[in-house]
Design a protein around this motif. Structure first.
Motif, PDB file in Angstrom:
ATOM      1  N   LYS A 245       0.846  -1.204   0.000  1.00  0.00           N
ATOM      2  CA  LYS A 245       0.000   0.000   0.000  1.00  0.00           C
ATOM      3  C   LYS A 245       0.880   1.253   0.000  1.00  0.00           C
ATOM      4  N   ASN A 246       0.576   2.219  -0.888  1.00  0.00           N
ATOM      5  CA  ASN A 246       1.352   3.459  -0.967  1.00  0.00           C
ATOM      6  C   ASN A 246       2.854   3.186  -1.083  1.00  0.00           C
ATOM      7  N   LEU A 247       3.217   2.241  -1.942  1.00  0.00           N
ATOM      8  CA  LEU A 247       4.613   1.807  -2.066  1.00  0.00           C
ATOM      9  C   LEU A 247       5.546   2.979  -2.367  1.00  0.00           C
ATOM     10  N   LYS A 248       5.143   3.851  -3.308  1.00  0.00           N
ATOM     11  CA  LYS A 248       6.010   4.956  -3.709  1.00  0.00           C
ATOM     12  C   LYS A 248       6.300   5.900  -2.544  1.00  0.00           C
TER      13      LYS A 248
ATOM     14  N   CYS B 296      11.127   5.886   3.752  1.00  0.00           N
ATOM     15  CA  CYS B 296      12.176   5.002   4.289  1.00  0.00           C
ATOM     16  C   CYS B 296      13.563   5.379   3.771  1.00  0.00           C
ATOM     17  N   PHE B 297      13.628   5.765   2.516  1.00  0.00           N
ATOM     18  CA  PHE B 297      14.919   6.155   1.938  1.00  0.00           C
ATOM     19  C   PHE B 297      15.500   7.338   2.704  1.00  0.00           C
ATOM     20  N   ILE B 298      14.672   8.358   2.964  1.00  0.00           N
ATOM     21  CA  ILE B 298      15.145   9.527   3.711  1.00  0.00           C
ATOM     22  C   ILE B 298      15.511   9.140   5.135  1.00  0.00           C
ATOM     23  N   ASP B 299      14.750   8.230   5.745  1.00  0.00           N
ATOM     24  CA  ASP B 299      15.059   7.747   7.104  1.00  0.00           C
ATOM     25  C   ASP B 299      16.441   7.101   7.154  1.00  0.00           C
TER      26      ASP B 299
END
Length: 292
Positions: free
Chosen positions: A1-4, A10-13
């Motif tokens: 859900k809401n993969l993008k 997560c990338f920014i985290d």
């Protein structure tokens, strides 16, 4: 859900940056990142003259969601852009000019006599742009010949395209200046005492630095600009008639250095400011790094 969206969050985290910045200032997706991950500061830099396409997307988002897009700091060219985007984006908006142009310092000089003119071409591949170049540059060739003014053609293309332009423009004593790198481009700009252009970010960068300019676009300064300007003004005309073009050039040439500086300061504050060496921009970024 809401993969993008989850991927972005997560990338920014994982990277855990202090600042996330972009020079793709007209991408609405960037102004949604702060809603996904609030930890870093988000910073955007305008890198070109903008019509109303991006503003329409921002306006549509605001209307649909009843909330503004978000960013911490946006560096825009001038007051016009600040006023436009204040309506749709929640951010600290700084009208400080083009970051790249600011990096190439030019000391302002009062020049009362114009001995050289640089025409900034808009042609890359579209035939209509070549036609626009021909209309204006052919007038300039004759104008400069009569007044013994050195004329240069500033191209968006490389040195190998000089033959192409000489075959398509009327013959004359003019210098071809190819695109090589930013240092060369701004070197061309600083060496000339007047810049003539159609619709060009580089032309307004010259204005910001106090270089005499003549703008000959069909709309001033660009289509769908936030503030509406008349068809002719102190240093521009929307007309392609030789009489109107030469009249505008003569008017700018005859401005005293002091009068031109007053005109340049007035319009550059609205369209394209100048922050030498990005002094104010760097100060803001250093403050963000200390805070976080």
């Amino acid at each position: 859900k809401n993969l993008k969206n989850n991927y972005k969050k997560c990338f920014i985290d994982i990277i855990s940056p202090k600042i996330v910045f972009t020079c793709i200032d007209n991408n609405p997706a960037f102004y949604k990142l702060k809603m996904l991950n609030k930890k870093p500061y988000y910073v955007s830099f305008q890198n070109g003259m903008r019509d109303d396409k991006f503003a329409k997307k921002c306006r549509a988002y605001y209307k649909k969601n009843n909330e503004k897009l978000k960013c911490d700091h946006i560096f825009v060219f001038g007051e016009n852009e600040k006023k436009r985007f204040t309506q749709f984006i929640q951010a600290n908006i700084h009208p400080l000019g083009n970051t790249v142009n600011n990096s190439f310092y030019k000391k302002k000089k009062i020049i009362n006599k114009v001995k050289s003119i640089l025409y900034v071409s808009i042609f890359k591949v579209e035939q209509k742009h070549l036609n626009e170049d021909k209309k204006i540059f052919n007038i300039l060739i004759n104008y400069c010949k009569k007044r013994k003014i050195k004329l240069s053609f500033g191209s968006k293309l490389g040195a190998d395209k000089e033959i192409f332009f000489r075959e398509n423009l009327i013959k004359g004593d003019w210098t071809y200046l190819p695109r090589v790198n930013p240092a060369k481009t701004y070197g061309y700009l600083h060496r000339h005492q007047m810049i003539v252009f159609n619709i060009s970010t580089l032309g307004f960068e010259a204005l910001a630095k106090g270089i005499k300019c003549v703008a000959l676009g069909e709309v001033f300064p660009i289509y769908s600009n936030y503030k509406k300007y008349p068809k002719a003004g102190a240093f521009w005309t929307n007309s392609r008639k030789q009489y109107d073009v030469e009249k505008t050039i003569n008017r700018v040439i005859n401005f005293s250095g002091k009068k031109w500086n007053r005109i340049a300061n007035k319009y550059s504050s609205e369209i394209m400011r100048y922050d030498p060496d990005n002094y104010k921009t760097k100060k803001i970024l250093r403050t963000l790094l200390k805070k976080n």
